[in-house]
Scaffold this motif. Sequence first.
Motif, PDB file in Angstrom:
ATOM      1  N   SER A  69      24.597  38.811  68.065  1.00 26.25           N
ATOM      2  CA  SER A  69      24.119  39.946  68.852  1.00 26.25           C
ATOM      3  C   SER A  69      25.133  40.391  69.898  1.00 26.25           C
ATOM      4  O   SER A  69      25.131  41.540  70.308  1.00 26.25           O
ATOM      5  N   GLN A  70      26.006  39.493  70.360  1.00 24.29           N
ATOM      6  CA  GLN A  70      26.998  39.885  71.349  1.00 24.29           C
ATOM      7  C   GLN A  70      28.058  40.815  70.747  1.00 24.29           C
ATOM      8  O   GLN A  70      28.752  41.509  71.467  1.00 24.29           O
ATOM      9  N   GLU A  71      28.157  40.837  69.433  1.00 22.49           N
ATOM     10  CA  GLU A  71      29.100  41.720  68.776  1.00 22.49           C
ATOM     11  C   GLU A  71      28.449  43.022  68.315  1.00 22.49           C
ATOM     12  O   GLU A  71      29.068  43.805  67.624  1.00 22.49           O
ATOM     13  N   SER A  72      27.227  43.277  68.710  1.00 22.28           N
ATOM     14  CA  SER A  72      26.488  44.410  68.168  1.00 22.28           C
ATOM     15  C   SER A  72      26.977  45.751  68.686  1.00 22.28           C
ATOM     16  O   SER A  72      26.581  46.788  68.174  1.00 22.28           O
ATOM     17  N   PHE A  73      27.827  45.751  69.703  1.00 17.14           N
ATOM     18  CA  PHE A  73      28.290  47.017  70.257  1.00 17.14           C
ATOM     19  C   PHE A  73      29.711  47.369  69.820  1.00 17.14           C
ATOM     20  O   PHE A  73      30.271  48.336  70.316  1.00 17.14           O
ATOM     21  N   MET A 104      28.391  49.740  60.378  1.00 13.72           N
ATOM     22  CA  MET A 104      27.699  49.010  59.315  1.00 13.72           C
ATOM     23  C   MET A 104      26.191  49.187  59.449  1.00 13.72           C
ATOM     24  O   MET A 104      25.499  49.337  58.447  1.00 13.72           O
ATOM     25  N   ARG A 105      25.686  49.175  60.684  1.00  9.59           N
ATOM     26  CA  ARG A 105      24.242  49.384  60.887  1.00  9.59           C
ATOM     27  C   ARG A 105      23.822  50.752  60.383  1.00  9.59           C
ATOM     28  O   ARG A 105      22.768  50.900  59.774  1.00  9.59           O
ATOM     29  N   ILE A 106      24.638  51.763  60.635  1.00  6.64           N
ATOM     30  CA  ILE A 106      24.317  53.116  60.181  1.00  6.64           C
ATOM     31  C   ILE A 106      24.330  53.176  58.647  1.00  6.64           C
ATOM     32  O   ILE A 106      23.386  53.677  58.019  1.00  6.64           O
ATOM     33  N   CYS A 107      25.388  52.663  58.036  1.00  7.62           N
ATOM     34  CA  CYS A 107      25.502  52.713  56.565  1.00  7.62           C
ATOM     35  C   CYS A 107      24.408  51.900  55.884  1.00  7.62           C
ATOM     36  O   CYS A 107      23.814  52.353  54.899  1.00  7.62           O
ATOM     37  N   LEU A 108      24.139  50.717  56.388  1.00  6.71           N
ATOM     38  CA  LEU A 108      23.110  49.880  55.777  1.00  6.71           C
ATOM     39  C   LEU A 108      21.716  50.425  56.049  1.00  6.71           C
ATOM     40  O   LEU A 108      20.789  50.185  55.278  1.00  6.71           O
ATOM     41  N   GLY A 109      21.556  51.170  57.121  1.00  5.44           N
ATOM     42  CA  GLY A 109      20.276  51.811  57.392  1.00  5.44           C
ATOM     43  C   GLY A 109      19.991  52.967  56.454  1.00  5.44           C
ATOM     44  O   GLY A 109      18.836  53.338  56.241  1.00  5.44           O
ATOM     45  N   PHE A 153      20.735  42.267  59.182  1.00  2.92           N
ATOM     46  CA  PHE A 153      19.889  42.142  60.362  1.00  2.92           C
ATOM     47  C   PHE A 153      19.512  40.691  60.641  1.00  2.92           C
ATOM     48  O   PHE A 153      19.348  40.314  61.798  1.00  2.92           O
ATOM     49  N   VAL A 154      19.398  39.860  59.621  1.00  4.21           N
ATOM     50  CA  VAL A 154      19.141  38.434  59.854  1.00  4.21           C
ATOM     51  C   VAL A 154      20.346  37.789  60.541  1.00  4.21           C
ATOM     52  O   VAL A 154      20.193  37.037  61.506  1.00  4.21           O
ATOM     53  N   PHE A 155      21.553  38.094  60.074  1.00  4.29           N
ATOM     54  CA  PHE A 155      22.747  37.549  60.718  1.00  4.29           C
ATOM     55  C   PHE A 155      22.897  38.082  62.134  1.00  4.29           C
ATOM     56  O   PHE A 155      23.323  37.368  63.032  1.00  4.29           O
ATOM     57  N   GLN A 156      22.550  39.323  62.337  1.00  4.68           N
ATOM     58  CA  GLN A 156      22.695  39.918  63.656  1.00  4.68           C
ATOM     59  C   GLN A 156      21.714  39.286  64.647  1.00  4.68           C
ATOM     60  O   GLN A 156      22.054  39.057  65.803  1.00  4.68           O
TER      61      GLN A 156
END
Length: 59
Positions: free
Chosen positions: A28-32, A39-44, A20-23
């Motif tokens: 952020s333009q690659e967040s979609f 990765m967001r789901i797994c790390l969450g 989340f710090v890197f994001q």
Amino acid sequence: MLILVIILFMACWGPKIVFFVFQKNGFSQESFKPLVYNMRICLGLLPFIHSCLNPIIYR
């Protein structure tokens, strides 16, 4: 036991915090993209796994 608690905490919370710090700092333009979303789901889910492991650790 203290070392085990620290290692598991860092292993479960560290990747999520770093991601989340890197994001927030320019990716952020690659967040979609599908990979970033997955990765967001797994790390969450890692903190939930840590919560499930706590009763086993402290037993």
